[in-house]
Structure formats: structure tokens, C-alpha cells
Motif scaffolding. Structure first.
Motif, PDB file in Angstrom:
ATOM      1  N   GLY D 207      -5.717 -13.897  39.322  1.00  0.00           N
ATOM      2  CA  GLY D 207      -4.841 -13.218  40.512  1.00  0.00           C
ATOM      3  C   GLY D 207      -3.608 -12.889  39.432  1.00  0.00           C
ATOM      4  N   GLY D 208      -2.885 -12.695  40.160  1.00  0.00           N
ATOM      5  CA  GLY D 208      -1.339 -12.118  38.622  1.00  0.00           C
ATOM      6  C   GLY D 208      -0.318 -11.858  39.867  1.00  0.00           C
ATOM      7  N   ILE D 209       0.836 -11.471  39.331  1.00  0.00           N
ATOM      8  CA  ILE D 209       2.003 -11.250  39.616  1.00  0.00           C
ATOM      9  C   ILE D 209       2.673  -9.862  39.201  1.00  0.00           C
ATOM     10  N   ILE D 210       3.204  -8.583  40.152  1.00  0.00           N
ATOM     11  CA  ILE D 210       3.882  -7.864  39.404  1.00  0.00           C
ATOM     12  C   ILE D 210       5.509  -7.712  39.856  1.00  0.00           C
ATOM     13  N   LYS D 211       5.815  -7.264  39.333  1.00  0.00           N
ATOM     14  CA  LYS D 211       7.394  -7.811  39.466  1.00  0.00           C
ATOM     15  C   LYS D 211       8.259  -5.889  39.478  1.00  0.00           C
ATOM     16  N   CYS D 212       8.394  -5.559  40.734  1.00  0.00           N
ATOM     17  CA  CYS D 212       8.758  -3.959  40.546  1.00  0.00           C
ATOM     18  C   CYS D 212      10.638  -3.769  40.846  1.00  0.00           C
ATOM     19  N   ILE D 213      10.892  -3.013  39.480  1.00  0.00           N
ATOM     20  CA  ILE D 213      12.643  -3.206  40.370  1.00  0.00           C
ATOM     21  C   ILE D 213      12.868  -1.324  40.468  1.00  0.00           C
ATOM     22  N   VAL D 214      13.759  -0.778  41.272  1.00  0.00           N
ATOM     23  CA  VAL D 214      14.511   0.043  41.763  1.00  0.00           C
ATOM     24  C   VAL D 214      15.581   0.400  41.027  1.00  0.00           C
ATOM     25  N   SER D 215      16.182   0.470  40.313  1.00  0.00           N
ATOM     26  CA  SER D 215      17.538   1.176  39.886  1.00  0.00           C
ATOM     27  C   SER D 215      17.725   2.753  40.086  1.00  0.00           C
ATOM     28  N   GLY D 216      19.249   2.488  40.199  1.00  0.00           N
ATOM     29  CA  GLY D 216      19.531   4.332  40.762  1.00  0.00           C
ATOM     30  C   GLY D 216      19.860   4.262  42.135  1.00  0.00           C
ATOM     31  N   MET D 217      19.803   3.056  43.094  1.00  0.00           N
ATOM     32  CA  MET D 217      19.612   3.139  44.448  1.00  0.00           C
ATOM     33  C   MET D 217      21.324   3.414  44.880  1.00  0.00           C
ATOM     34  N   PRO D 218      21.370   4.088  45.907  1.00  0.00           N
ATOM     35  CA  PRO D 218      22.491   4.263  46.605  1.00  0.00           C
ATOM     36  C   PRO D 218      22.466   3.426  47.913  1.00  0.00           C
ATOM     37  N   ALA D 219      23.610   3.235  48.258  1.00  0.00           N
ATOM     38  CA  ALA D 219      24.315   2.313  49.102  1.00  0.00           C
ATOM     39  C   ALA D 219      24.098   3.049  50.795  1.00  0.00           C
ATOM     40  N   GLY D 220      23.217   2.511  51.161  1.00  0.00           N
ATOM     41  CA  GLY D 220      23.263   2.623  53.342  1.00  0.00           C
ATOM     42  C   GLY D 220      21.474   2.833  54.136  1.00  0.00           C
ATOM     43  N   LEU D 221      20.787   2.554  52.493  1.00  0.00           N
ATOM     44  CA  LEU D 221      19.611   3.527  53.071  1.00  0.00           C
ATOM     45  C   LEU D 221      18.720   2.079  53.541  1.00  0.00           C
ATOM     46  N   GLY D 222      18.015   1.797  54.828  1.00  0.00           N
ATOM     47  CA  GLY D 222      17.283   0.914  55.316  1.00  0.00           C
ATOM     48  C   GLY D 222      18.000   1.354  56.791  1.00  0.00           C
ATOM     49  N   GLU D 223      17.075   0.759  57.800  1.00  0.00           N
ATOM     50  CA  GLU D 223      17.257   0.736  59.407  1.00  0.00           C
ATOM     51  C   GLU D 223      16.838  -0.052  59.815  1.00  0.00           C
ATOM     52  N   PRO D 224      18.230  -1.228  60.348  1.00  0.00           N
ATOM     53  CA  PRO D 224      18.096  -2.415  61.338  1.00  0.00           C
ATOM     54  C   PRO D 224      17.922  -1.649  62.847  1.00  0.00           C
TER      55      PRO D 224
END
Lengths: 359, 359, 359, 359
Positions: D207-224
Motif C-alpha cells: 500500500g502507500g500514501i499519495i500527497k496532493c497539493i493545489v496551488s493558485g487557489m482563489p479564496a471563497g471556494l466551498g459551500e458550508p
């Protein structure tokens, strides 16, 4: 959320343009274990296809479908059922002429206004060719309904000003398929055919009305307050190309009756609660009551006509449009299986939804 | 998935029964920053409430609403807006009589058939009282549409056999609210009032038709192939209690026209693409073209009448039903704000959906 | 589509802000006929409420709920169940100080960035007070699950660096509620309490891990390929305030095992297919196999601390923040019923979804 | 509602089984006007395909995709984009042996338990082959994100007990594709390769682990409050075959920190609000704050191993299973583009959802 899916549990997504490689459909949520009768699917597709008779378009669409997934050893597996119907005989060149021009009462202008880009070949996504995908998925819905002894049947009740006034219960609906225009009343059918032939000669087109009846309905289908059975059926048929109106039960005529005339009296028929009249069209409070559901669907005359018409082009210049191509003077007979398909899909969905209603 | 929500982005969920503590609505997806004009919300609710005049029910529902959440310093915050409308003047005892009996053409039987349990007091969840929740949410939708200069107006065009035949563009729609029956044509309005008074005396009820017009429409709203603008509007109005039919643009009458008569010619009006006629009702291919949207909505005569009627009870025994209570001989005038609300909600939803269409 | 609803059939929508009139929830899709045990709902709410003990906040939230609709004679009717929990003891003035300031690791900045407007009183919509609505709806889900003999139980397995290493099957989970920190191992519980008291004195906060076990699971729940049971549960718990991670079955530790060690061997136990180990956590291919489901949920230390912190205000100025108010040094014990609620809601939804899977 | 769709606006539906004619995907809701770079789609598919190197399976899947619809003159049209990836080299006969047998830790038993029917060939719908459809759709999502300057990059950070401990910001992520195991740290990569070769020899899996990075993200994404950005990302990656855990920002390790250590201090960096640390993983209150998003995804060791294993068959008999076929000793390197795809799809969806948030 984009608009190419319909249904909550028994849910279809269609894709494909008139002149692309294929059109198709993904049906997700078909219960596992349903026998998929391929011959029946083909038969339903054949009822919709162009070139069936002298009164339809001579354009040939050979509706050969392929099931890509979700069926194993002729049974649904519970996985999504994807079906492809390859496009053939696509003469894109016919459409070069309308690349820059907005045909009157077509979707050319609105697609450009919305998307800023348009696959103009044969109407692209707005072509009625997309409805073949609905019909093949609707055929699977019909197979599911048959399992529950529910039957969906439609026929043409009006073409232009020619009307079949006989009540549906007095007609022999088994005769519908014997008629070129899918009207089970021979005399009316003949008159309809003549009127279509006349329109064809004149390069004009006709509208009409399709009546659909669902018998064998169980009581209890429909999800108040918004997903009432007739509201979901209404949306489903209103989404068919060229449909301008929908009424069920007593419909628009019922607005002229008094409550004392319109109310359907309940009675006990051998232990089953039934109504002595059925102005309700088998639905009360948005839920089926076990009586027949019936409705009328209004189709405008086809927008594609041979006449020279005034219009504008993309740049806003006044132009004249002469649409060549090969088109139907009256699509109503071919729309019969489409109306049946959309209603069968909606009822199949509500059958499954209703399974979760009670403890 | 249960049917008490409608809309994809601008989405409402209603709750509450006729004789419970309150009815209410949660509106999720209202854009942040909208000024919530409380007086306007009250005004819209007042248009729907019973006891407005001599021709409506004497039952009093004091529509005092309370905003529970989602509004801060009179602006929407982007959080769900919950609104409560407490029930008052609820005489549950009036309904003990129908606890075991199925009133003809009501939802008593179908609710029992579906759920196996029924809050019989005042119709419970199937009561038209639920539509107050739609109206207050619809008022917020109207505030959003006003921001985009879109206007939704309805009026009563037919009551029973009395019809206002004048085309809507020739009427002064500002007069609608001056009429007890919400028909802007004074002569027709007077005739309608008389016919309702007659029905009231007879203990009977009347149906009718409401016409709704949306002006200021932008081009581009509607999501083919299933969520066509008119299909979603159709579903929204068909979900209103007592609605039996929906048609838009040329509607059922359009089926009798020829294509050459029905097609709407495009022309360039000061740089804007418009049509010279509008049989399309402002929609082509399911997408708005910028012209007025207009439609007719058919209501059956109210099922609740004073007459003695035959029916069955829960055990299947034949019984006679005499419904006391206080009811409207004709609900159509009070349904005008409901039709407007459902159409405003649908267009608000499509306005937001359309924001994601292009890169 | 706005994010305040979760579940497909058994679906909740929450509303309300920390310092508004009330918070609440609408549950649509609860099967009709379920006995709603009000005392049990209150008991579940009480497990979450603040001020339970010396180690939680002294802030008092009196969780008195009111059922507004959908329940008649103590049974669900199939109509939406709306529940209100009025807010009390709301000291908005405590929050005037942070009106213009972004507290570190709170949602102040991101709410402003997203909505351009923020109800700053008590965190508004981002307050953990919203989770009371989840707990009361989750209690109804638990009642439904009990009907199917499914049991959802959680406990605190780690607080900061204090860990309960005993396997869950060797613990007496009935002891969980006897512990102030909801850890069923007395020795570990005592150490956790001490560490929280220390953090409280230091004006600091602690994080931790909650383990949840679902026993009595039927095989067959979960909808591949996206709505796998563990994926939906993962989303549900990740939506709880302060959650930073989720793992089920062997989880992150399982990545260090070999396939030959990790595979769960099937065996026949008195006619029932079971596995001899359960690294799979009761789920294979996203579908339950009938063994226990178990998972770990990671909570960060509470962002609200008494320390003076550096930050910026709305205008971008550097400022110092000193948050007064009354807050928990460690919310993990109070989060136990929230985790249970979100998992119960998800499983209830999948139970109903699975009813439509087969012919 | 059936589980083969994900996303609200940017929404995919996948279909197809391992050994059917093809697998595929329909993407509905892609904004019109996006340039569809076919070479990039192929390149992404190639990163996932088997047979890339000596350490992956020798099974050959030639990932030739065909776009069926929704793209015209290399641009998205707003219509649904359907893509087919035909299956090749399908040796169904390899699977006759497991027709009646439940392989340990596979989905054979649960699919039978749920659906009562199973396409056993190559795992059917539960095969990881389905993820090719996700990757090609994810490539389109990446093209959309590129338009907004958002970048999604993943790498393998752990294989079994071999771990890359260097912080991601100190690694040269451009080196990831140079490594057979997709670990950008050469030394660690070499150790990982050796461990995989050892496992292969032993007929075992890792097995194993994958790390993922997202750069350049704008503020404001996501819907509480439920569709928090990390909750939707969590669900999306948890739906990938073999994933057992998900954590973002400080994750499970963060539970051991104190609030005073964990809080991310805001500061003003040239007029932009940033945080000096990023334990939050770029998300506060479920909404992106403009900093990098990063997460870890845990994969169990592949269930398919060469060892002889104990199990039961359909009739409940104890049997021994020896799975022949050609399989990967470690799928983690090939899962890197799948993780990226699921995260890109989720962020693309939230980008579009966020367009409707404010007036």
C-alpha cells in the motif's frame, strides 16, 4: 445540474448531437435483475425513426443501438446502462447554409445567445434526433413497468384541425400501430393522412395533439408537494421538442365545470376503492389513486418548412432563409413513442421512489 | 429526493401542515447581498391570504411571518433563509368528521394509500395553506428578479365560462389588483364576481385560468435538453394545488396553425434581435430569446363543496360526506400570487444556473 | 445545490446562526410510521450541549427543541419533519470586538471573502451551534436504524497525546457515557481530564480523535462507484467543524501492511459469510459486507483560545486579537454525539437507497 | 441518485465494466468555450495506464479515447461531453475460475449481496479500470482550472514502510514524473522501487500514501455547512478503489498539537491576506482562504495477490483461491493521476458553484 439528466432514482443522461459520431444515453438506477429484451428496444426505436412511410421525411436514420455496459447475460446488473446509437447518413453540407443564419422558431439564435458557440450541423444538440436516446431508455422503463403490470399507450388524437373526438375508452388502442399517423380511428386517420399530404405539397407543416393513457397504475405514486406525479410527467413531456402544452384528467376543459360536476365519487368495487368518474385523471393531491392516468400533449407545427422566410444572421443583417434538407411535414406520429417513453421513465422513477415511503 | 424541495441553485424546501404549529420554508442558495424588503414580503402574503373579500372564505389566516435565519441587517448573507408562518384560527374539531372518510377529489384517500397514516386536520400537508410558504419565498425570488429588471405578473383570465378574451398586451395589468377577482378587465371582472357569488349561494365551486407574463427576460435562460425553461416552469405551476394544465406561447391553440403561420420571424430592432410575432412565448429550444414569456395555467373547480356527496370510508363502507368548514367557492383569484411565486422561483433559479454556462 | 443539505432520500437541511432566533433542521424523506421518541431526541441533544461539566464551556445553551411538522400522534407521517431549537443566552455584545477582525483559524476571513457579508455574532453560520440541528436529526436516524437493529456508537480514543490503545472490541462501550470525556477506559479517561484541565488553565486548547463503530450492519449498503458507503460517511464527518481527517478499517496504518496480511479471509459461520479479520472495516468495493464498520475522525485543537494572537482586520491592518467569550478547551467529548449523528444519517440514507437496488 | 455521478454543476457520470466493450464518461456542465486539448487528455490517460514499467502489471490497456459529443471545432459547446475508452486485450477466460468464488477483500461478495447478479469478468464494474474514465474527465477539469491558474499536483509520499519525509514545499515536484514510482525524491524513489520489486517476487502487494497539493487557489471556494471544500474533496478521493483514509492540512498529526501552536496567524503580504503557517491546509470553515490546499490519501495494499488464500464460494463452501491474471504489486504510482483527477473535478465544480454566491 446541467440539464441533460432527468429522474431521481431511475435516472437518464442523454448526450450527442445530430451530426456527431453517435447519440446515446446512460441509465443509472435501473434495478438489477431486469431482463433486457433487445428486440423490444429495437422495435420501440423503429417506431420513432424517420422514413417510416410516405408522409414522413425521406431522411434515413438507421437506429442500430449498442449496449455498452450494465447488462450481463441479458439482465441488468445494477451498473449504469450505457447505450450508443451511431449517426448515419449525416449530410452536414446541407447545413453549411444556416451556419450564420438564425432559422425562425428554431433554437439557432438561443443556443448562440446562451453558449456563444453552436454546433450548427443539423441542429446539433437541439435536434430531435436526441429523442432516439430517450426512446431506447424509455423502452427499458416500459420493461420495468410491465413487470408491475403497468401499461403506457399513446396515440395521435389531433392533427391540425382534424380531431378524434371519441373517448379513449371507446377506441381500440391496439389499432394505433396499424395507422400511418398512429390514430386508432380509421376514418379520422385517413383524414389526417390527407391533411399531412396536403401540407407536404405546400411545403408547410402541421401540429397536433397526442393523448397518452397509463393503465394498471398502483395507488400511491407521486411525491408531494413539488414532485407530484403529474408535475413530473408534465415536465418530462414538456421537455420534448416542439411541445407547447400539457393537461391531464379534465385539463383545460375542466376549468369550465362546477365542483359538483367535477368531483369523482369514490365507491367500493369488490373491495377496491375506485371512482365512478375520472376527471382527476387518476391523481389526487399529486398521488396516483389507482385509476387510469391520461393526458394530452400539444405539439406546435414543425418549424422547418420549405417556404422562403425572413430572418437575421449572426451579424444582425436581414436575410432570407430557404431551408433545404429533408424534413417531416408533421412529426406528431413519430412523437407517439417519445411521449410514451418520457411518461414511462417518469413512472418508473416514481415506482422506485415510492419504495422508500413507509417503514 | 423526497418531494418537498424545488430548484437547483435557488432552492426551496417547504414544511408544515394546515393545523400544526406553523408552516414554513427554507430557501438555500439566495445570493448574498440581496436587500430583503420585509414590507414587500408581507404584501405578497396578504395577496394570497383568505378572508380578503366577500367572495373568498371567511376563514382567517393571519399571515405573520418570521425570518429565522439567513438575513443580517436586512441583507441576505448567503446562509439558508428560514421563514416561519405560524398557524392561527385552526379549528381542528371541524375535521374530526372526516377523520375516517375520504372526501371526493381530495387527497385523503391517496395520502392514506401512500403513507398508511394521515394528519387529517384541515387536509394536513395537502392543504393549500402550504402555498403561503411558496409565496413568501417567491417574494424573495421577485426581489432578485427586480435586480435584473425582470417582472412577473399574473391575472385571472377565465372563471368558469366567463372569459377575458382581450390579448394581454392590450390590458392594463396595473388594474389587476383593483379587481376582487384579479381580472384587469372591469366588465369581465364584474361578470366573474357574479358567477362566483352564484356558485357560493349554490354551495358549489368554480375553476378557471390564470395567465402569467414575464417581461424583461434576458436571452439565454434554460438548460436543454430536460431542464428547458418552459419545462421547469410547467412543473413548478403543475405542483400547485388544483392545477390541471399548462400551456405557453401559442399552446394548445397553436396545434391548429400551420408552420408558415406559427413561425416567429426574426428582425433587427435597433441592434437587438427580436421576433415580429411571439407564438414561441419567448422560448426556443427550451432557452429564452428575450421576448416576453407567457403561459396559461388551468385550475379545476375546488373539490370542497357544501353538497352532500357519496363516498367510502377507511373500511370501504359507502358513506355520505357533508363537509362543513369554511371554504372558497373559487380559489383562482387567490392563486394569482402563487402562480407568480412559482414562476419567479423558477426563473431566479435559471438566472443563477446560467451564470455557469460559459467560460 | 447550496451546501446546507445532505443525504439523497433521508435528507436534512439545516439553517440558523449562532445568535439568531433559532437554529433548526428540516428532515425530508423519513419513512412514514416511525415512532418519534421525544425523550430520546432530548437525551441526544443533551449529550452535545455545552456546560455539561467542569471541563466544558460554562456557556449555557438550553437545547429545548420543538417539532413543527411531519409528526402526528408521535409518528412520522412522511411529510417533512421541521425542528426548531431556539437560541438562548446569546451575548452578542461579546462579539462586537471581532466584528472587524479575522480570528486566526476561524472562518471569519473566508466567509467575508466568499459572501462579502458576515453575521459576525458568535460565528454566525460557521458556529458549531449548528451541529445541534444535526444531532436532533441524527437521533431520528438512530430511531430508524434501531428498527433495523443497527447500532452506532462512538467514543473518544485520543485527546492530544493521551491515547486509548485498547482495541474497541475489548472495551465496554456502555461505560462511555460515565466518563466526562466520553472515553470508556477509566485510566485513560482520567489522564485525558487532567490534560484538558491543564490546557484550560493555560488558556489553550486540545484536539483529539473519535472512534465510531457501527454494528448490526446488513450486507449491501453503498452505491458504487462514487457514493461508496465509506465515501459518503467520510464526507458527512468531514463536514463537522474542526475535522481534519477520516480513516476507516485499517486506515493509514493499513498502508504499511502487505496484501497477504491485510486481506480478510472469508469463512462460513453457521451459514453466514463472515471474515476472520476485519481490516476492510466492513466495506468492500464501497458496499457493506455485514461486519462492523469502524472509523477514526481527527479533530484539530479548537481555534478559540485565550492567548493574545496576531492577525489582520478587514482593512488589512495588523492587529492583536484577544477573544473573550466562553469556550471549550476541548470540544472532542461533546463531538461524540455529532459524529454518531452524521454517521447514522448517512447509513439511514443508504438503507433507503438500497431498497430500490433490485427488481 | 444511483451512485455513478459526482459533482453538482461540473458533473460526471461514468459507466462501463472491465471486460465490456468500453468504459466511458459523460461530463455535463462543462462551460462552453473551453479549448479541449486532446494531446493533454491522452497524456493524462497514459499516466494511469498499466504496463508503464517493469514494476506495474504487464496487462496492456491501450487507452485510446474517442470524444463522442459536446466538442465542436476543439471547443466545448456546453452540451454534455461523452467520451469512450474501448476495452482491449480482455482475457475473460482468466476469470472463469472466480465466477463462483469470493476473492478475499475484493468486491465479489458484496456485489452479489447487493445486486444478486455480478459481471465477474475482471471485477466488472468494481474494477479499477473504471478510473480511466475519471482520469480523462479530470483532464478536462484540469484544463478549466488552468484557465484560472489553479494547479493540481500529486506524488507518492509513502510505499509500505518507505517514506518521503521531506516537506512538499522543499521538493521539486517537476521531478515526480521522472520517477517510476512517482516520488520526486530520488533516494526515496529508489528504495520504493526495490520494495515493490521484492513484493512482486513474493507474490505480495504493498500500500502507500499519495500527497496532493493545489496551488493558485482563489479564496471563497466551498459551500458550508455540508459541502465544505475539504468534505467534497474527501468524498471524491475516498471513492477511489483501495482508499482507506484522507486527511488535509495538519490532519491526524494536528490532533496532537495545541491550539496556540496550530492556529495560523493572518498577515498582510503586499495587500493580500495570507497566513504565516498553513496547518489549515488552505481551508477555514470549509471555504478556501487562498493558501495551498494539501492532503494525504491512504491506499491499502492491493487485494489481488498470487498467494493461495482461504475463502468461500457462492454456496458457502470453504474453498482455496489462487488468482492468476496479471496484476500490480503496487498500484500507488498509477493512482497519482487518479487522485489528481478527482481533486481537479471537485475544485472545478466548486469554482462554478461559487459563481452564484453573490448578487
Amino acid at each position: 445540474m446541467a440539464g441533460n439528466s432527468i429522474g431521481e432514482i431511475f435516472r437518464i443522461t442523454t448526450f450527442g448531437e445530430s451530426h456527431g459520431e453517435a447519440i446515446g444515453v446512460v441509465l443509472d438506477g435501473c434495478p438489477a435483475g431486469l431482463h433486457i429484451d433487445l428486440a423490444f428496444l429495437q422495435q420501440e426505436l423503429d417506431r420513432r425513426k424517420p422514413g417510416q412511410s410516405s408522409i414522413t421525411t425521406s431522411r434515413k436514420e438507421n437506429e442500430q443501438f449498442r449496449i455498452i455496459s450494465g447488462v450481463f447475460e441479458q439482465k441488468s446488473t445494477g451498473a449504469p446502462i450505457a447505450i450508443l446509437i451511431p449517426n448515419e447518413d449525416a449530410k452536414s453540407s446541407d447545413y453549411e447554409q444556416i451556419k450564420e443564419i438564425y432559422r425562425p422558431s428554431h433554437a439557432d439564435y438561443t443556443f448562440d445567445a446562451k453558449y456563444g458557440i453552436r454546433d450548427y450541423r443539423g441542429g446539433g444538440r437541439s435536434s430531435a434526433r436526441e429523442t432516439a436516446a430517450r426512446v431506447v431508455a424509455g423502452a427499458i422503463a416500459k420493461l420495468l413497468l410491465k413487470h408491475y403490470h403497468i401499461n403506457v399507450t399513446a396515440y395521435v388524437s389531433e392533427i391540425g384541425k382534424i380531431k378524434c373526438s371519441t373517448e379513449y375508452s371507446l377506441l381500440n388502442l391496439a389499432d394505433t400501430e396499424k395507422s400511418l399517423v398512429r390514430c386508432p380511428d380509421k376514418t379520422v386517420s385517413d383524414a389526417m393522412i390527407k391533411s399531412i399530404e396536403k401540407a407536404k405539397k405546400e411545403g408547410d407543416s402541421l401540429g397536433g395533439i397526442i393523448k397518452c393513457i397509463v393503465s394498471g397504475m398502483p395507488a400511491g405514486l407521486g411525491e408531494p408537494v413539488f414532485d407530484k406525479l403529474h408535475a413530473d410527467i408534465g415536465k418530462a413531456v414538456l421537455s420534448i421538442n416542439a411541445v407547447k402544452g400539457f393537461e391531464y384528467g379534465s385539463g383545460f376543459a375542466g376549468t369550465k365545470m362546477k365542483g359538483s360536476e367535477h368531483n369523482d365519487t369514490f365507491t367500493n368495487q369488490n373491495g377496491k376503492v375506485v371512482t365512478t368518474t375520472n376527471y382527476s385523471g387518476g391523481i389526487q393531491g399529486g398521488i396516483s389513486n389507482g385509476m387510469d392516468f391520461y393526458c394530452n400533449v400539444a405539439f406546435k407545427p414543425t418549424a422547418t418548412i420549405a417556404h422562403l422566410q425572413q430572418s437575421v444572421d449572426k451579424k444582425g443583417n436581414q436575410v432570407e432563409v430557404a431551408v433545404k434538407g429533408r424534413h417531416d411535414p408533421c412529426v406528431i406520429p413519430r412523437a407517439v413513442p417519445i411521449v410514451e417513453a418520457m411518461i414511462a421513465l417518469t413512472i418508473a422513477d416514481h415506482l422506485l421512489r415510492n419504495k422508500t415511503t413507509r417503514l
